[in-house]
Motif scaffolding. Structure first.
Motif, PDB file in Angstrom:
ATOM      1  N   SER A  55       0.489  -1.045   0.007  1.00  5.03           N
ATOM      2  CA  SER A  55      -0.004  -0.122   0.008  1.00  5.03           C
ATOM      3  C   SER A  55       0.956   1.247  -0.069  1.00  5.03           C
ATOM      4  O   SER A  55       0.357   2.354  -0.198  1.00  5.03           O
ATOM      5  CB  SER A  55      -0.948  -0.101   1.328  1.00  5.03           C
ATOM      6  OG  SER A  55      -0.528   0.383   2.356  1.00  5.03           O
ATOM      7  N   LEU A  56       2.238   1.157   0.134  1.00  6.55           N
ATOM      8  CA  LEU A  56       3.160   2.310   0.273  1.00  6.55           C
ATOM      9  C   LEU A  56       3.513   2.853  -1.106  1.00  6.55           C
ATOM     10  O   LEU A  56       3.523   2.089  -1.998  1.00  6.55           O
ATOM     11  CB  LEU A  56       4.410   2.044   1.073  1.00  6.55           C
ATOM     12  CG  LEU A  56       4.194   1.552   2.345  1.00  6.55           C
ATOM     13  CD1 LEU A  56       5.620   1.077   2.859  1.00  6.55           C
ATOM     14  CD2 LEU A  56       3.775   2.679   3.213  1.00  6.55           C
ATOM     15  N   PRO A  57       3.528   4.077  -1.139  1.00  8.24           N
ATOM     16  CA  PRO A  57       3.879   4.855  -2.576  1.00  8.24           C
ATOM     17  C   PRO A  57       5.144   3.975  -3.177  1.00  8.24           C
ATOM     18  O   PRO A  57       6.191   3.794  -2.294  1.00  8.24           O
ATOM     19  CB  PRO A  57       4.112   6.146  -2.370  1.00  8.24           C
ATOM     20  CG  PRO A  57       3.605   6.270  -0.967  1.00  8.24           C
ATOM     21  CD  PRO A  57       3.537   5.106  -0.298  1.00  8.24           C
ATOM     22  N   THR A  58       5.227   3.683  -4.506  1.00 12.77           N
ATOM     23  CA  THR A  58       6.499   3.011  -4.883  1.00 12.77           C
ATOM     24  C   THR A  58       7.291   3.996  -5.641  1.00 12.77           C
ATOM     25  O   THR A  58       7.117   5.171  -5.979  1.00 12.77           O
ATOM     26  CB  THR A  58       6.076   1.944  -6.101  1.00 12.77           C
ATOM     27  OG1 THR A  58       5.432   2.626  -7.041  1.00 12.77           O
ATOM     28  CG2 THR A  58       5.134   1.036  -5.299  1.00 12.77           C
ATOM     29  N   MET A  59       8.565   3.557  -5.901  1.00 11.12           N
ATOM     30  CA  MET A  59       9.746   4.144  -6.266  1.00 11.12           C
ATOM     31  C   MET A  59      10.066   3.468  -7.849  1.00 11.12           C
ATOM     32  O   MET A  59      10.245   1.931  -7.561  1.00 11.12           O
ATOM     33  CB  MET A  59      10.760   4.386  -5.308  1.00 11.12           C
ATOM     34  CG  MET A  59      11.043   5.329  -4.760  1.00 11.12           C
ATOM     35  SD  MET A  59      11.415   6.934  -5.709  1.00 11.12           S
ATOM     36  CE  MET A  59      12.785   6.345  -6.577  1.00 11.12           C
ATOM     37  N   LYS A  60      10.531   3.835  -8.686  1.00 13.54           N
ATOM     38  CA  LYS A  60      11.073   3.352  -9.898  1.00 13.54           C
ATOM     39  C   LYS A  60      12.737   3.498 -10.161  1.00 13.54           C
ATOM     40  O   LYS A  60      12.951   4.572  -9.843  1.00 13.54           O
ATOM     41  CB  LYS A  60      10.193   3.642 -11.194  1.00 13.54           C
ATOM     42  CG  LYS A  60       9.066   2.892 -11.351  1.00 13.54           C
ATOM     43  CD  LYS A  60       8.700   3.128 -12.719  1.00 13.54           C
ATOM     44  CE  LYS A  60       7.170   2.940 -12.844  1.00 13.54           C
ATOM     45  NZ  LYS A  60       6.409   3.548 -13.824  1.00 13.54           N
ATOM     46  N   LYS A  61      13.389   2.436 -10.318  1.00 13.85           N
ATOM     47  CA  LYS A  61      14.827   2.793 -10.406  1.00 13.85           C
ATOM     48  C   LYS A  61      15.158   1.869 -11.466  1.00 13.85           C
ATOM     49  O   LYS A  61      14.950   0.662 -11.795  1.00 13.85           O
ATOM     50  CB  LYS A  61      15.380   2.226  -8.989  1.00 13.85           C
ATOM     51  CG  LYS A  61      16.399   3.502  -8.533  1.00 13.85           C
ATOM     52  CD  LYS A  61      16.830   2.870  -7.178  1.00 13.85           C
ATOM     53  CE  LYS A  61      18.085   3.335  -6.664  1.00 13.85           C
ATOM     54  NZ  LYS A  61      19.096   4.365  -7.073  1.00 13.85           N
ATOM     55  N   GLU A  62      16.115   2.478 -12.433  1.00 16.27           N
ATOM     56  CA  GLU A  62      16.655   1.432 -13.509  1.00 16.27           C
ATOM     57  C   GLU A  62      18.016   1.188 -13.025  1.00 16.27           C
ATOM     58  O   GLU A  62      18.894   1.763 -12.462  1.00 16.27           O
ATOM     59  CB  GLU A  62      16.843   2.348 -14.496  1.00 16.27           C
ATOM     60  CG  GLU A  62      17.485   1.705 -15.691  1.00 16.27           C
ATOM     61  CD  GLU A  62      17.464   2.088 -17.327  1.00 16.27           C
ATOM     62  OE1 GLU A  62      16.842   3.025 -17.263  1.00 16.27           O
ATOM     63  OE2 GLU A  62      18.333   1.622 -17.907  1.00 16.27           O
ATOM     64  N   ILE A  63      18.040  -0.325 -13.038  1.00 16.66           N
ATOM     65  CA  ILE A  63      19.497  -0.906 -12.248  1.00 16.66           C
ATOM     66  C   ILE A  63      19.774  -2.030 -13.181  1.00 16.66           C
ATOM     67  O   ILE A  63      19.084  -2.800 -13.677  1.00 16.66           O
ATOM     68  CB  ILE A  63      18.814  -1.633 -10.894  1.00 16.66           C
ATOM     69  CG1 ILE A  63      18.715  -0.419  -9.876  1.00 16.66           C
ATOM     70  CG2 ILE A  63      19.993  -2.581 -10.447  1.00 16.66           C
ATOM     71  CD1 ILE A  63      18.175  -0.766  -8.518  1.00 16.66           C
ATOM     72  N   ASP A  64      21.230  -2.198 -13.136  1.00 19.53           N
ATOM     73  CA  ASP A  64      21.737  -3.425 -13.778  1.00 19.53           C
ATOM     74  C   ASP A  64      22.072  -4.401 -12.949  1.00 19.53           C
ATOM     75  O   ASP A  64      22.711  -3.789 -11.574  1.00 19.53           O
ATOM     76  CB  ASP A  64      23.119  -2.884 -14.563  1.00 19.53           C
ATOM     77  CG  ASP A  64      22.641  -1.698 -15.464  1.00 19.53           C
ATOM     78  OD1 ASP A  64      21.779  -1.681 -16.113  1.00 19.53           O
ATOM     79  OD2 ASP A  64      23.498  -0.745 -15.383  1.00 19.53           O
ATOM     80  N   MET A  65      21.990  -5.530 -13.280  1.00 14.01           N
ATOM     81  CA  MET A  65      22.327  -6.756 -12.278  1.00 14.01           C
ATOM     82  C   MET A  65      23.659  -7.260 -12.696  1.00 14.01           C
ATOM     83  O   MET A  65      23.911  -7.602 -13.578  1.00 14.01           O
ATOM     84  CB  MET A  65      21.492  -7.730 -12.132  1.00 14.01           C
ATOM     85  CG  MET A  65      20.023  -7.443 -11.504  1.00 14.01           C
ATOM     86  SD  MET A  65      18.932  -8.796 -11.449  1.00 14.01           S
ATOM     87  CE  MET A  65      20.083 -10.208 -10.950  1.00 14.01           C
ATOM     88  N   HIS A  66      24.613  -7.394 -11.766  1.00 13.28           N
ATOM     89  CA  HIS A  66      25.789  -7.991 -11.963  1.00 13.28           C
ATOM     90  C   HIS A  66      26.363  -8.952 -11.144  1.00 13.28           C
ATOM     91  O   HIS A  66      26.321  -9.136  -9.745  1.00 13.28           O
ATOM     92  CB  HIS A  66      26.822  -6.967 -11.774  1.00 13.28           C
ATOM     93  CG  HIS A  66      26.744  -5.771 -12.425  1.00 13.28           C
ATOM     94  ND1 HIS A  66      27.074  -5.790 -13.871  1.00 13.28           N
ATOM     95  CD2 HIS A  66      26.148  -4.357 -12.288  1.00 13.28           C
ATOM     96  CE1 HIS A  66      26.595  -4.398 -14.406  1.00 13.28           C
ATOM     97  NE2 HIS A  66      26.181  -3.821 -13.695  1.00 13.28           N
TER      98      HIS A  66
END
Ligand SMILES: Nc1nc2c(c(=O)[nH]1)N[C@H]1C(S)=C(S)[C@@H](COP(=O)(O)O)O[C@H]1N2
Ligand SMILES: [Mo]
Length: 192
Positions: A55-66
């Motif tokens: 229910s909490l407001p979300t955040m978006k983040k572009e991330i690379d996985m290594h």
């Protein structure tokens, strides 16, 4: 915002996002009763229902996985909440400095508490606009920017606050506790 892209040393790009789990997938996850527990060196333990987290407001983040094995999966948009949102009303004891991230099937990883509470870490449940798949850690998967992917615990169900850095699953098996991708901290130099 997208950062200027630099590939970390000695990683190669993969075009497919494979699901990897050292201890196998959890047998069954009951989403209805799923909770995240904050415990250890806190004044009062806290058990947070998944429904509240969703229910909490979300955040978006572009991330690379290594992955420390050498593959990198790039440019994924993860969406979720900052773990610090869950710690707002948690009083950490003075000696609480590190966190053991716990998961449903028993995999663990360790992080400094201040790093967990920084904006480098997202507790996610959506990826590229869609629900995260079970194989990749639904309902809650940690995404840690700037560290090798063994820090990205899938199926997170607890944060245990501790006074010293206690190595997690891979950290016990020789991988670096700090795991910085640009410093190429793959292996731990200190003795556990
Ligand atoms: N719960 C759990 N989380 C985990 C692991 C695991 O075995 N169990 N493996 C880690 C490792 S080593 C990697 S590379 C990534 C792989 O994530 P993926 O399966 O989404 O590709 O998950 C990390 N998180
Ligand atoms: Mo990995």
């Amino acid at each position: 915002m997208k950062k200027k892209f630099t590939m970390p040393p000695r990683q190669r790009i993969t075009s497919r996002w494979y699901a990897i789990s050292s201890l196998g997938k959890p047998e069954e996850i009951n989403i209805e009763n799923y909770t995240v527990k904050i415990f250890g060196l806190v004044e009062k333990e806290k058990t947070i229902p998944l429904k509240y987290i969703f229910s909490l407001p979300t955040m978006k983040k572009e991330i690379d996985m290594h992955c420390v094995d050498g593959w990198s999966y790039l440019s994924t948009i993860f969406e979720g909440i900052y773990p610090k949102e869950l710690f707002k009303d948690v009083k950490i004891k003075d000696n609480g400095k590190f966190v053991i991230v716990h998961t449903v099937e028993g995999y663990t990883t360790d992080l400094p508490l201040d790093f967990l509470l920084s904006e480098n870490v997202l507790l996610t449940y959506k990826v590229n606009g869609e629900k995260l798949s079970f194989e990749h850690g639904y309902p809650l998967r940690l995404i840690v920017d700037g560290k090798y992917a063994y820090k990205d615990a899938k199926w997170v169900n607890g944060f245990e606050i501790v006074d010293k850095d206690i190595p997690g699953y891979w950290e016990t098996r020789g991988y670096s506790r700090s795991a910085d991708i640009y410093k190429e901290e793959r292996f731990e130099k200190q003795k556990p």
